[in-house]
Design an enzyme around this catalytic site. Sequence first.
Site, PDB file in Angstrom:
ATOM      1  N   LYS A   1       0.848  -1.199   0.000  1.00  0.00           N
ATOM      2  CA  LYS A   1       0.000   0.000   0.000  1.00  0.00           C
ATOM      3  C   LYS A   1       0.882   1.246   0.000  1.00  0.00           C
ATOM      4  CE  LYS A   1      -1.688   2.967   2.844  1.00  0.00           C
ATOM      5  NZ  LYS A   1      -1.908   4.161   2.000  1.00  0.00           N
TER       6      LYS A   1
ATOM      7  N   GLU B   1      10.546   1.821   9.972  1.00  0.00           N
ATOM      8  CA  GLU B   1      11.452   2.929   9.618  1.00  0.00           C
ATOM      9  C   GLU B   1      10.657   4.202   9.819  1.00  0.00           C
ATOM     10  OE1 GLU B   1      14.535   2.476   8.797  1.00  0.00           O
ATOM     11  OE2 GLU B   1      14.638   0.365   8.256  1.00  0.00           O
TER      12      GLU B   1
ATOM     13  N   CYS C   1      13.329  11.777   5.770  1.00  0.00           N
ATOM     14  CA  CYS C   1      13.476  11.410   7.182  1.00  0.00           C
ATOM     15  C   CYS C   1      14.881  11.689   7.698  1.00  0.00           C
ATOM     16  CB  CYS C   1      13.133   9.939   7.364  1.00  0.00           C
ATOM     17  SG  CYS C   1      14.100   8.883   6.252  1.00  0.00           S
TER      18      CYS C   1
ATOM     19  N   GLU D   1       9.560  16.519  14.998  1.00  0.00           N
ATOM     20  CA  GLU D   1       9.777  16.432  13.549  1.00  0.00           C
ATOM     21  C   GLU D   1       8.800  17.357  12.823  1.00  0.00           C
ATOM     22  OE1 GLU D   1       8.628  12.908  11.262  1.00  0.00           O
ATOM     23  OE2 GLU D   1      10.614  12.929  10.332  1.00  0.00           O
TER      24      GLU D   1
END
Length: 481
Positions: A171, A246, A280, A384
């Site tokens: 997905k 991750e 990231c 973040e």
Amino acid sequence: MNALNFIGGVFVEAHDGETLTNINPATGEEIGRIARSNKADVEAAVQASRLAQNEWSALTLLERADWLDRLADGLEQRKEELAQRESKDTGKPLALARRVDAQRSIDNFRFFANFAREQEPEVFEMADATNVVHRKPIGTVGLITPWNLPLYLLSWKVAPALLMGNTIVAKPSEMTPLTANLLCEVASDIGLPSGVLNVVHGYGPEVGQAILEHPSIRAISFTGGTATGRHVAATAAPKFKKLSLELGGKNATIILDDANLDAAVEGAVRAGFTNGGQVCLCGSRILVHQSIADQFTTKLVESVNSMMCGAPEDASTHIGALISMEHLQKVESYIELGLEEGGTVLTGGTRAMTGQVGPTQDGAYLRPTIIDGLDPSARTSTEEIFGPVVTLHRFDSDEQAIQIANATEYGLAGSIWSTDTERAHALAQKIETGIVWVNTWLHRDLRTPFGGVKNSGVGREGGAWSLGFFSEPLNVCIKHD
Ligand code: NAP
């Protein structure tokens, strides 16, 4: 261009015909419809993958490596189209999509194909017995990926998963479905056995959730945000699924007092703003030694001011659009928070563009932004943001640099800039993280472990780590006569 599901080698609509809108974030325009799938579509994909499993796992590792090469060849033939689709879906500069996304997607298949050919048998001799380790497929694996590097990250999972004899239900992010479909078109064109690769489009809580819960999917490789990762872990762990996570990052770029200043500025800008800061691994916190801070900051601001921000197709563009208006507003809310927390915006912070080809009002554009003067423990400095925003911090000693670098819940990557590589190497080992670059950033050898510690994830992918994740080792111990 519409994105249909790819199930059992056939492109199909969601079983109930539902669709979603695909928006180009650089223009705000609809560029197509996406199948809005749910549990029933995932069930169909799992059934297709199970039907394909025996035939696929019966191939040898080297035969499957040849299939990866064929996929790489097929993508290579359509490389320009791949880059165009990626740029349209994400708003990123077309030049970046060509250089990074398209190239790396091809490289991922080539790398794992060649890596397979280098594998030696795993045999452990005892005085009276021989152990032979066999790497068996897991079966159907679930792959869930984000929007920032769509096919780059999906192919990073698809290649090793296929190589080790698994079949796939994937997905992609519903915001960036187009290149996953290009991969399926290539798979279909080259005659990859039906059902080996299945892609189901739609929302995370609908399609992703059905993948997490499906009892026949025995492993999940997930790349995305930490909050979603926590949910993935909570759902999959009680079912004892193999998990690779991750997740997010808030990485430090550390400029020591003996750094080559020009190289450090260039590196900090690349680490901070590549892909609009939506990687990231981006160095969203810049830590600079007090003794060179003023000089460094002047050069940094100059360099950032010279970046062209504008339409993705403009060859001079360094920074394109962010992924969506909603995401832009989230990033802007962090700039406001930074000001409330006592920070000063040195440059950026607005939607005004500098590109030669003007972007539209409806594009999700934001100037690259540097915020100075924040406490390293402020929310803006530790959470973040995932946009073109960096915070700048000063330190007096190596110990203080490490202490600031480690003062977040994340631990994915970082870089250190110094002319003394021994000193930098020693410091690198004190950072709580998975990857540290010295005098470079995002310089990848695909054999090396990739992944993070703390809230940046669990497990590693890359080279042998990927082969290990996507297989179950069987040790056969044979007693000598
Ligand atoms: P996200 O919101 O966590 O989404 C990632 C994927 O998970 C998407 O496909 C999403 O689908 C799906 N998802 C959402 N809810 C789900 C659920 N309940 N069950 C199963 N799947 C679900 O992340 P994102 O905003 O797309 O990506 C940005 C994040 O990814 C950042 O935090 C970034 O640091 C991280 N990232 C990490 C790495 C790494 O290697 N460590 C690499 C790239 C990005 P929808 O799109 O439909 O919501």
